[in-house]
Design a protein around this motif. Structure first.
Motif, PDB file in Angstrom:
ATOM      1  N   MET A 130       0.776  -1.257  -0.482  1.00 35.56           N
ATOM      2  CA  MET A 130      -0.392   0.060   0.363  1.00 35.56           C
ATOM      3  C   MET A 130       0.792   0.698   0.349  1.00 35.56           C
ATOM      4  O   MET A 130       0.687   2.203  -0.335  1.00 35.56           O
ATOM      5  N   GLU A 131       2.549   0.904   0.655  1.00 34.62           N
ATOM      6  CA  GLU A 131       2.824   2.497   0.891  1.00 34.62           C
ATOM      7  C   GLU A 131       3.190   2.422  -0.019  1.00 34.62           C
ATOM      8  O   GLU A 131       3.983   3.218  -0.534  1.00 34.62           O
ATOM      9  N   LYS A 132       3.396   1.978  -1.242  1.00 38.13           N
ATOM     10  CA  LYS A 132       4.046   1.836  -2.520  1.00 38.13           C
ATOM     11  C   LYS A 132       2.961   2.975  -3.878  1.00 38.13           C
ATOM     12  O   LYS A 132       3.057   2.391  -4.757  1.00 38.13           O
ATOM     13  N   SER A 158      -5.591  -1.398  -6.296  1.00 37.53           N
ATOM     14  CA  SER A 158      -6.012  -0.317  -5.844  1.00 37.53           C
ATOM     15  C   SER A 158      -4.573   0.875  -6.365  1.00 37.53           C
ATOM     16  O   SER A 158      -3.724   0.260  -5.585  1.00 37.53           O
ATOM     17  N   MET A 159      -4.731   1.924  -6.686  1.00 39.21           N
ATOM     18  CA  MET A 159      -4.192   2.964  -6.619  1.00 39.21           C
ATOM     19  C   MET A 159      -4.385   3.973  -6.115  1.00 39.21           C
ATOM     20  O   MET A 159      -4.624   5.513  -5.478  1.00 39.21           O
ATOM     21  N   PRO A 160      -3.524   3.851  -4.564  1.00 41.87           N
ATOM     22  CA  PRO A 160      -4.558   5.459  -3.855  1.00 41.87           C
ATOM     23  C   PRO A 160      -3.169   6.377  -3.801  1.00 41.87           C
ATOM     24  O   PRO A 160      -4.036   7.592  -3.599  1.00 41.87           O
ATOM     25  N   SER A 161      -2.583   6.556  -4.989  1.00 39.86           N
ATOM     26  CA  SER A 161      -1.441   7.241  -5.246  1.00 39.86           C
ATOM     27  C   SER A 161      -0.722   7.396  -6.151  1.00 39.86           C
ATOM     28  O   SER A 161       0.244   6.383  -6.465  1.00 39.86           O
ATOM     29  N   THR A 162      -1.145   7.581  -7.161  1.00 38.98           N
ATOM     30  CA  THR A 162      -0.328   7.361  -8.413  1.00 38.98           C
ATOM     31  C   THR A 162       1.028   8.301  -8.467  1.00 38.98           C
ATOM     32  O   THR A 162       1.746   7.774  -9.389  1.00 38.98           O
ATOM     33  N   THR A 163       1.105   9.222  -7.414  1.00 42.50           N
ATOM     34  CA  THR A 163       2.317  10.187  -7.530  1.00 42.50           C
ATOM     35  C   THR A 163       3.805   9.044  -6.550  1.00 42.50           C
ATOM     36  O   THR A 163       4.834   8.882  -7.690  1.00 42.50           O
ATOM     37  N   VAL A 164       3.359   8.562  -5.800  1.00 39.62           N
ATOM     38  CA  VAL A 164       4.123   7.637  -5.006  1.00 39.62           C
ATOM     39  C   VAL A 164       4.502   6.538  -6.002  1.00 39.62           C
ATOM     40  O   VAL A 164       5.412   5.661  -6.121  1.00 39.62           O
ATOM     41  N   PHE A 165       3.267   5.463  -6.374  1.00 41.39           N
ATOM     42  CA  PHE A 165       3.024   4.577  -7.834  1.00 41.39           C
ATOM     43  C   PHE A 165       5.069   4.769  -8.725  1.00 41.39           C
ATOM     44  O   PHE A 165       5.694   3.967  -8.475  1.00 41.39           O
ATOM     45  N   ASP A 166       4.214   6.020  -9.360  1.00 40.94           N
ATOM     46  CA  ASP A 166       5.230   6.392 -10.643  1.00 40.94           C
ATOM     47  C   ASP A 166       6.504   5.946 -10.072  1.00 40.94           C
ATOM     48  O   ASP A 166       7.097   6.248 -10.915  1.00 40.94           O
ATOM     49  N   GLU A 226       9.782  -2.887 -12.587  1.00 40.26           N
ATOM     50  CA  GLU A 226       9.932  -3.937 -12.568  1.00 40.26           C
ATOM     51  C   GLU A 226       8.592  -4.133 -12.064  1.00 40.26           C
ATOM     52  O   GLU A 226       7.526  -4.893 -11.596  1.00 40.26           O
ATOM     53  N   TYR A 227       8.406  -3.585 -10.579  1.00 40.41           N
ATOM     54  CA  TYR A 227       7.222  -3.637  -9.280  1.00 40.41           C
ATOM     55  C   TYR A 227       5.822  -3.242 -10.534  1.00 40.41           C
ATOM     56  O   TYR A 227       5.146  -3.335 -10.536  1.00 40.41           O
ATOM     57  N   ARG A 228       6.400  -1.793 -10.961  1.00 43.37           N
ATOM     58  CA  ARG A 228       4.724  -1.229 -11.629  1.00 43.37           C
ATOM     59  C   ARG A 228       4.446  -2.367 -13.015  1.00 43.37           C
ATOM     60  O   ARG A 228       3.401  -2.169 -12.620  1.00 43.37           O
ATOM     61  N   ASP A 229       5.372  -2.733 -13.430  1.00 46.06           N
ATOM     62  CA  ASP A 229       4.951  -3.733 -14.594  1.00 46.06           C
ATOM     63  C   ASP A 229       4.151  -5.135 -13.532  1.00 46.06           C
ATOM     64  O   ASP A 229       2.736  -5.315 -14.967  1.00 46.06           O
ATOM     65  N   PHE A 230       4.841  -5.386 -12.704  1.00 43.55           N
ATOM     66  CA  PHE A 230       4.579  -6.751 -11.668  1.00 43.55           C
ATOM     67  C   PHE A 230       2.794  -6.365 -11.961  1.00 43.55           C
ATOM     68  O   PHE A 230       1.653  -7.345 -12.129  1.00 43.55           O
ATOM     69  N   VAL A 231       2.912  -4.980 -11.000  1.00 43.19           N
ATOM     70  CA  VAL A 231       1.375  -4.660 -10.473  1.00 43.19           C
ATOM     71  C   VAL A 231       0.458  -4.660 -11.388  1.00 43.19           C
ATOM     72  O   VAL A 231      -0.621  -5.409 -11.471  1.00 43.19           O
ATOM     73  N   TRP A 268      -4.113   7.328 -18.569  1.00 41.62           N
ATOM     74  CA  TRP A 268      -3.579   6.844 -20.190  1.00 41.62           C
ATOM     75  C   TRP A 268      -2.121   6.106 -19.482  1.00 41.62           C
ATOM     76  O   TRP A 268      -2.298   5.428 -20.441  1.00 41.62           O
ATOM     77  N   LYS A 269      -1.464   6.595 -18.865  1.00 44.37           N
ATOM     78  CA  LYS A 269       0.289   6.241 -18.544  1.00 44.37           C
ATOM     79  C   LYS A 269      -0.058   4.738 -18.440  1.00 44.37           C
ATOM     80  O   LYS A 269       0.935   4.340 -17.966  1.00 44.37           O
ATOM     81  N   TYR A 270      -0.934   4.085 -17.910  1.00 44.17           N
ATOM     82  CA  TYR A 270      -0.981   3.419 -17.371  1.00 44.17           C
ATOM     83  C   TYR A 270      -1.889   2.256 -18.193  1.00 44.17           C
ATOM     84  O   TYR A 270      -1.493   0.546 -18.085  1.00 44.17           O
ATOM     85  N   ILE A 271      -2.248   2.813 -19.297  1.00 42.97           N
ATOM     86  CA  ILE A 271      -3.598   1.558 -19.987  1.00 42.97           C
ATOM     87  C   ILE A 271      -2.234   0.793 -20.810  1.00 42.97           C
ATOM     88  O   ILE A 271      -1.111   1.217 -21.562  1.00 42.97           O
ATOM     89  N   ARG A 272      -3.197   0.238 -21.232  1.00 44.69           N
ATOM     90  CA  ARG A 272      -1.557  -1.187 -22.036  1.00 44.69           C
ATOM     91  C   ARG A 272      -3.125  -2.261 -22.865  1.00 44.69           C
ATOM     92  O   ARG A 272      -4.134  -1.912 -22.640  1.00 44.69           O
ATOM     93  N   GLY A 273      -1.923  -2.685 -23.862  1.00 50.66           N
ATOM     94  CA  GLY A 273      -3.185  -2.902 -24.922  1.00 50.66           C
ATOM     95  C   GLY A 273      -3.562  -2.248 -25.709  1.00 50.66           C
ATOM     96  O   GLY A 273      -4.396  -0.431 -25.955  1.00 50.66           O
ATOM     97  N   ALA A 274      -5.106  -3.164 -26.065  1.00 51.62           N
ATOM     98  CA  ALA A 274      -6.536  -2.137 -26.125  1.00 51.62           C
ATOM     99  C   ALA A 274      -7.421  -1.328 -24.746  1.00 51.62           C
ATOM    100  O   ALA A 274      -8.413  -0.887 -24.726  1.00 51.62           O
ATOM    101  N   GLY A 275      -6.809  -1.212 -23.323  1.00 51.43           N
ATOM    102  CA  GLY A 275      -7.590  -1.251 -21.991  1.00 51.43           C
ATOM    103  C   GLY A 275      -7.487   0.446 -22.518  1.00 51.43           C
ATOM    104  O   GLY A 275      -7.405   1.736 -23.714  1.00 51.43           O
ATOM    105  N   THR A 276      -8.207   1.012 -21.224  1.00 51.08           N
ATOM    106  CA  THR A 276      -8.796   2.630 -21.749  1.00 51.08           C
ATOM    107  C   THR A 276      -9.222   3.243 -20.212  1.00 51.08           C
ATOM    108  O   THR A 276      -8.468   2.389 -19.217  1.00 51.08           O
ATOM    109  N   VAL A 277     -10.036   4.467 -20.414  1.00 48.41           N
ATOM    110  CA  VAL A 277     -10.284   4.971 -18.765  1.00 48.41           C
ATOM    111  C   VAL A 277     -11.499   5.327 -19.227  1.00 48.41           C
ATOM    112  O   VAL A 277     -11.752   5.727 -20.013  1.00 48.41           O
ATOM    113  N   ILE A 278     -12.113   4.769 -18.103  1.00 48.08           N
ATOM    114  CA  ILE A 278     -13.598   5.480 -17.520  1.00 48.08           C
ATOM    115  C   ILE A 278     -13.215   6.217 -16.584  1.00 48.08           C
ATOM    116  O   ILE A 278     -12.786   6.043 -15.334  1.00 48.08           O
TER     117      ILE A 278
END
Length: 194
Positions: free
Chosen positions: A61-63, A110-118, A123-128, A147-157
């Protein structure tokens, strides 16, 4: 909700949008222990349910982003990853239940903090996020930062407009923040990838 994205683009600002009490405690602890910059905690106005997890792992979670619920058949079986933050995590969890009932192996992040995740290593980001698998991100706010997290044909709601006024339940329906819309979006994404 447009203010959340505005806070995220401030240099060196950690922005936390927790989904439940566990994430709130983690966000608070990270914010008060941080020595190298400010933090913002964005809380929901409505009551949020406790979201069931595979396990409570505060270190992950802290990540800033972590696998809350893995696909039942394991990491190699994941067909789609749902990524959500704040109150939309409960919505994503309900959509995941329906997708699993349709035999679509779904991971919930769950991504409570995009800034911390980034700031985590690639390796960790790709794994998650599940490298090579479609990602559908869900937040009742601007879509720009997702959008920076979207892979393949994914999208954002998300929500890239402003000015509607009505009870929250009506607005969520209007803007597609419903279990049915998430399920339909995932089905569409998966059909695009075939």
């Amino acid at each position: 909700m447009e203010q959340t994205e505005s806070l995220r683009i401030i240099p060196n600002m950690d922005v936390w949008r927790p989904a439940d009490a566990c994430e709130t405690l983690t966000a608070w602890a990270c914010a008060i222990s941080r020595q190298d910059g400010p933090s913002s905690l964005i809380f929901s106005r409505q009551n949020l349910p406790f979201v069931e997890r595979d396990e409570i792992n505060v270190d992950d979670m802290e990540k800033g982003g972590y696998i809350m619920l893995e696909a039942p058949n394991g990491p190699s079986s994941v067909e789609v990853t749902l990524v959500a933050t704040g109150s939309e995590v409960a919505l994503a969890a309900e959509a995941r239940k329906q997708l699993l009932a349709m035999n679509i192996q779904t991971r919930l992040v769950s991504m409570p903090s995009t800034t911390v995740f980034d700031r985590q290593d690639k390796e960790y980001r790709d794994f998650v996020l599940g490298e090579g698998r479609p990602v559908v991100a869900i937040e009742a706010g601007r879509t720009d930062g997702w959008w920076k997290y979207i892979r393949g044909a994914g999208t954002v709601i998300g929500l890239d407009r402003f000015g509607e006024s009505a009870p929250a339940s009506e607005l969520f329906k209007l803007f597609g923040f419903t279990v049915d819309n998430v399920v339909e979006t995932v089905q569409h994404v998966l059909s695009q990838g075939k």
